[in-house]
Scaffold this motif. Structure first.
Motif, PDB file in Angstrom:
ATOM      1  N   ALA A   1       0.949  -1.064  -0.185  1.00 10.93           N
ATOM      2  CA  ALA A   1       0.207  -0.027  -0.030  1.00 10.93           C
ATOM      3  C   ALA A   1       0.822   1.344   0.062  1.00 10.93           C
ATOM      4  CB  ALA A   1      -1.058   0.122   1.247  1.00 10.93           C
ATOM      5  N   HIS A   2       2.229   1.325   0.111  1.00  9.35           N
ATOM      6  CA  HIS A   2       2.944   2.214   0.269  1.00  9.35           C
ATOM      7  C   HIS A   2       3.050   3.181  -1.006  1.00  9.35           C
ATOM      8  CE1 HIS A   2       6.069   4.390   2.149  1.00  9.35           C
ATOM      9  NE2 HIS A   2       6.971   4.385   1.228  1.00  9.35           N
ATOM     10  N   GLY A   3       2.800   2.710  -2.197  1.00  6.46           N
ATOM     11  CA  GLY A   3       2.778   3.242  -3.340  1.00  6.46           C
ATOM     12  C   GLY A   3       1.439   4.161  -3.174  1.00  6.46           C
ATOM     13  N   ASP A   4       0.205   3.629  -2.961  1.00  3.92           N
ATOM     14  CA  ASP A   4      -0.801   4.559  -2.808  1.00  3.92           C
ATOM     15  C   ASP A   4      -0.763   5.565  -1.661  1.00  3.92           C
ATOM     16  OD1 ASP A   4      -2.880   3.168  -4.763  1.00  3.92           O
ATOM     17  OD2 ASP A   4      -1.844   1.389  -3.964  1.00  3.92           O
ATOM     18  N   VAL A   5      -0.081   5.221  -0.504  1.00  3.63           N
ATOM     19  CA  VAL A   5       0.198   6.233   0.281  1.00  3.63           C
ATOM     20  C   VAL A   5       0.856   7.483  -0.281  1.00  3.63           C
ATOM     21  CG1 VAL A   5       1.540   6.776   2.399  1.00  3.63           C
ATOM     22  CG2 VAL A   5       0.186   4.601   2.220  1.00  3.63           C
ATOM     23  N   PHE A   6       1.947   7.229  -0.997  1.00  2.00           N
ATOM     24  CA  PHE A   6       2.637   8.196  -1.875  1.00  2.00           C
ATOM     25  C   PHE A   6       1.659   8.954  -2.858  1.00  2.00           C
ATOM     26  CE2 PHE A   6       3.976   8.513  -6.517  1.00  2.00           C
ATOM     27  CZ  PHE A   6       4.797   9.616  -6.363  1.00  2.00           C
ATOM     28  N   MET A   7       0.696   8.118  -3.494  1.00  2.00           N
ATOM     29  CA  MET A   7      -0.345   9.188  -4.547  1.00  2.00           C
ATOM     30  C   MET A   7      -1.206   9.785  -3.525  1.00  2.00           C
ATOM     31  SD  MET A   7      -3.851   8.472  -5.086  1.00  2.00           S
ATOM     32  CE  MET A   7      -4.160   6.725  -4.367  1.00  2.00           C
ATOM     33  N   LEU A   8      -1.710   9.261  -2.395  1.00  2.00           N
ATOM     34  CA  LEU A   8      -2.586  10.249  -1.358  1.00  2.00           C
ATOM     35  C   LEU A   8      -1.844  11.499  -0.888  1.00  2.00           C
ATOM     36  CD1 LEU A   8      -4.960  10.178   0.347  1.00  2.00           C
ATOM     37  CD2 LEU A   8      -3.781   8.888   1.890  1.00  2.00           C
ATOM     38  N   SER A   9      -0.424  11.229  -0.921  1.00  2.00           N
ATOM     39  CA  SER A   9       0.071  12.623  -0.326  1.00  2.00           C
ATOM     40  C   SER A   9       0.471  13.379  -1.355  1.00  2.00           C
ATOM     41  CB  SER A   9       1.577  12.027  -0.117  1.00  2.00           C
ATOM     42  OG  SER A   9       2.684  11.724  -1.088  1.00  2.00           O
ATOM     43  N   ALA A  10       0.453  13.110  -2.625  1.00  2.00           N
ATOM     44  CA  ALA A  10       0.436  14.009  -3.736  1.00  2.00           C
ATOM     45  C   ALA A  10      -0.912  14.734  -3.533  1.00  2.00           C
ATOM     46  CB  ALA A  10       0.547  13.278  -5.024  1.00  2.00           C
ATOM     47  N   PHE A  11      -2.056  14.125  -3.743  1.00  2.00           N
ATOM     48  CA  PHE A  11      -3.444  14.579  -3.401  1.00  2.00           C
ATOM     49  C   PHE A  11      -3.536  15.642  -2.336  1.00  2.00           C
ATOM     50  CE2 PHE A  11      -4.722  11.871  -6.734  1.00  2.00           C
ATOM     51  CZ  PHE A  11      -5.572  12.559  -7.565  1.00  2.00           C
ATOM     52  N   ILE A  12      -3.097  15.306  -1.214  1.00  2.00           N
ATOM     53  CA  ILE A  12      -2.992  16.129   0.061  1.00  2.00           C
ATOM     54  C   ILE A  12      -2.213  17.454  -0.259  1.00  2.00           C
ATOM     55  CG2 ILE A  12      -2.159  16.299   2.352  1.00  2.00           C
ATOM     56  CD1 ILE A  12      -2.860  13.205   2.806  1.00  2.00           C
ATOM     57  N   ALA A  13      -1.061  17.300  -0.922  1.00  2.00           N
ATOM     58  CA  ALA A  13      -0.393  18.411  -1.282  1.00  2.00           C
ATOM     59  C   ALA A  13      -1.080  19.299  -2.335  1.00  2.00           C
ATOM     60  CB  ALA A  13       0.970  17.968  -1.617  1.00  2.00           C
ATOM     61  N   LEU A  14      -1.791  18.709  -3.231  1.00  2.00           N
ATOM     62  CA  LEU A  14      -2.558  19.513  -4.122  1.00  2.00           C
ATOM     63  C   LEU A  14      -3.438  20.291  -3.373  1.00  2.00           C
ATOM     64  CD1 LEU A  14      -3.469  20.312  -6.956  1.00  2.00           C
ATOM     65  CD2 LEU A  14      -4.874  18.007  -7.037  1.00  2.00           C
ATOM     66  N   MET A  15      -4.304  19.666  -2.509  1.00  2.00           N
ATOM     67  CA  MET A  15      -5.430  20.319  -1.743  1.00  2.00           C
ATOM     68  C   MET A  15      -4.773  21.516  -0.790  1.00  2.00           C
ATOM     69  SD  MET A  15      -8.240  17.275  -0.975  1.00  2.00           S
ATOM     70  CE  MET A  15      -7.076  16.102  -0.155  1.00  2.00           C
ATOM     71  N   LEU A  16      -3.753  21.087  -0.249  1.00  2.00           N
ATOM     72  CA  LEU A  16      -3.286  22.261   0.511  1.00  2.00           C
ATOM     73  C   LEU A  16      -2.745  23.150  -0.242  1.00  2.00           C
ATOM     74  CD1 LEU A  16      -1.016  20.063   3.040  1.00  2.00           C
ATOM     75  CD2 LEU A  16      -3.120  21.208   3.624  1.00  2.00           C
ATOM     76  N   PHE A  17      -1.998  23.137  -1.581  1.00  2.00           N
ATOM     77  CA  PHE A  17      -1.620  24.089  -2.356  1.00  2.00           C
ATOM     78  C   PHE A  17      -2.857  25.108  -2.863  1.00  2.00           C
ATOM     79  CE2 PHE A  17      -0.369  26.113  -6.465  1.00  2.00           C
ATOM     80  CZ  PHE A  17       1.100  26.657  -5.993  1.00  2.00           C
ATOM     81  N   VAL A  18      -3.857  24.494  -3.106  1.00  2.00           N
ATOM     82  CA  VAL A  18      -5.082  25.005  -3.645  1.00  2.00           C
ATOM     83  C   VAL A  18      -5.518  25.883  -2.533  1.00  2.00           C
ATOM     84  CG1 VAL A  18      -7.507  24.925  -4.404  1.00  2.00           C
ATOM     85  CG2 VAL A  18      -5.724  23.413  -5.512  1.00  2.00           C
ATOM     86  N   VAL A  19      -5.798  25.428  -1.245  1.00  2.00           N
ATOM     87  CA  VAL A  19      -6.228  26.184  -0.369  1.00  2.00           C
ATOM     88  C   VAL A  19      -5.481  27.558  -0.042  1.00  2.00           C
ATOM     89  CG1 VAL A  19      -6.498  26.119   2.198  1.00  2.00           C
ATOM     90  CG2 VAL A  19      -7.378  24.230   0.915  1.00  2.00           C
TER      91      VAL A  19
END
Length: 305
Positions: free
Chosen positions: A38-56
């Protein structure tokens, strides 16, 4: 020669991202002998978290300083992703630690599917883009048939990887947490008898691995400018391949394997067909394991009797 230099730069950049993800695989495997698929999908999840934080930060709060926003996004993504992985370890892996060896592996695959589908439902199946960051480009050679360029993003990725590798090598080799991790790697039961909190050590290992994956996710997002819910699978498999190639259980080996996989990919794409770059990477892995079963920097596993 210009093409070679440019692909060398591109390969080191891509390999650095793979290396950061691979460290998470090798740390978890080194301590509990489990491949966290699941580590690869944790990496993908972190990219989306970063995207949302950047947009905010940039659109809702109106922050105009991109470097400051990047630092805040990086720290926020590391914290939130680490909390996610801590929860995953508590819910999906810890209850199965004493079970048969395939149980945690099946649980990891199930968690991978859950994370991928969760992000797909929440964010949708389409690519998500961000405004360009750190677009300044340095021209190393000009006037020839092909200009060799080096972007600030590429410099940032390589430097961050080098600093984090040095930092976590120091953590593992010189700190009490590192000594506890190495003790758990050798014998968890004996480590517990000596007073080491094995559960805490394993949880912190998952947290550290997720934080590194978050750094890779932020760098990946800033480098490519686009993320998708399916981005966890291929980079995750490549990072696992890098960990095995370098010698799973070795932190320098994980980064070395990541750099080699990145270089193989970009050079094969430049001089041969890009359709077969993955075949080339996995072929090199197979040949390496035939002649060096422990990987490039790995140590042979000693069976305890």
């Amino acid at each position: 020669m210009e093409v070679f230099l440019q692909q060398l730069i591109n390969g080191l950049t891509l390999g650095s991202i793979y290396g950061l993800i691979a460290i998470g695989y090798t740390m978890v495997f080194g301590i509990i002998g489990m491949v966290n698929f699941a580590h690869g999908d944790v990496f993908m999840l972190s990219a989306f978290i970063a995207l949302m934080l950047f947009v905010v930060l940039t659109q809702l709060l109106g922050m105009t300083s991109i470097p400051l926003a990047f630092v805040i996004v990086l720290i926020g993504a590391m914290v939130l992703t680490a909390l996610w992985n801590w929860a995953i370890e508590r819910v999906a892996y810890r209850p199965l630690r004493g079970s048969f060896r395939l149980a945690p592996l099946i649980s990891a695959i199930g968690m991978s599917i859950f994370l991928s589908n969760f992000v797909q439902v929440v964010q949708g199946p389409r690519n998500k883009t961000i405004p360009p960051m750190f677009d300044k480009v340095i021209h190393l050679t000009t006037g020839g048939t092909y200009d060799v360029t080096l972007s600030l993003k590429q410099i940032l990725i390589v430097l961050v990887t080098a600093v984090l590798l040095a930092g976590f090598w120091y953590l593992v080799q010189k700190t009490s947490l590192g000594r506890a991790q190495r003790a758990c790697e050798q014998d968890r039961r004996m480590a517990a008898l000596l007073g080491i909190d094995v559960d805490r050590t394993i949880s912190l290992t998952f947290v550290i691995g997720a934080a590194l994956a978050a750094v890779a996710g932020v760098l990946y997002m800033s480098y490519y400018g686009v993320v998708n819910f399916s981005d966890g699978f291929i980079p995750g498999v490549k990072a696992f391949t890098a960990a095995v190639l370098g010698g799973i259980g070795s932190l320098p080996g994980a980064v070395l394997g990541g750099l080699l996989i990145g270089l193989i990919e970009v050079f094969w794409s430049a001089y041969f067909s890009s359709d077969y770059k993955d075949v080339a990477a996995f072929s090199i892995l197979a040949l390496t394991l035939i002649f060096m079963p422990s990987g490039l920097l790995g140590r042979p596993e000693i069976e305890k009797v």
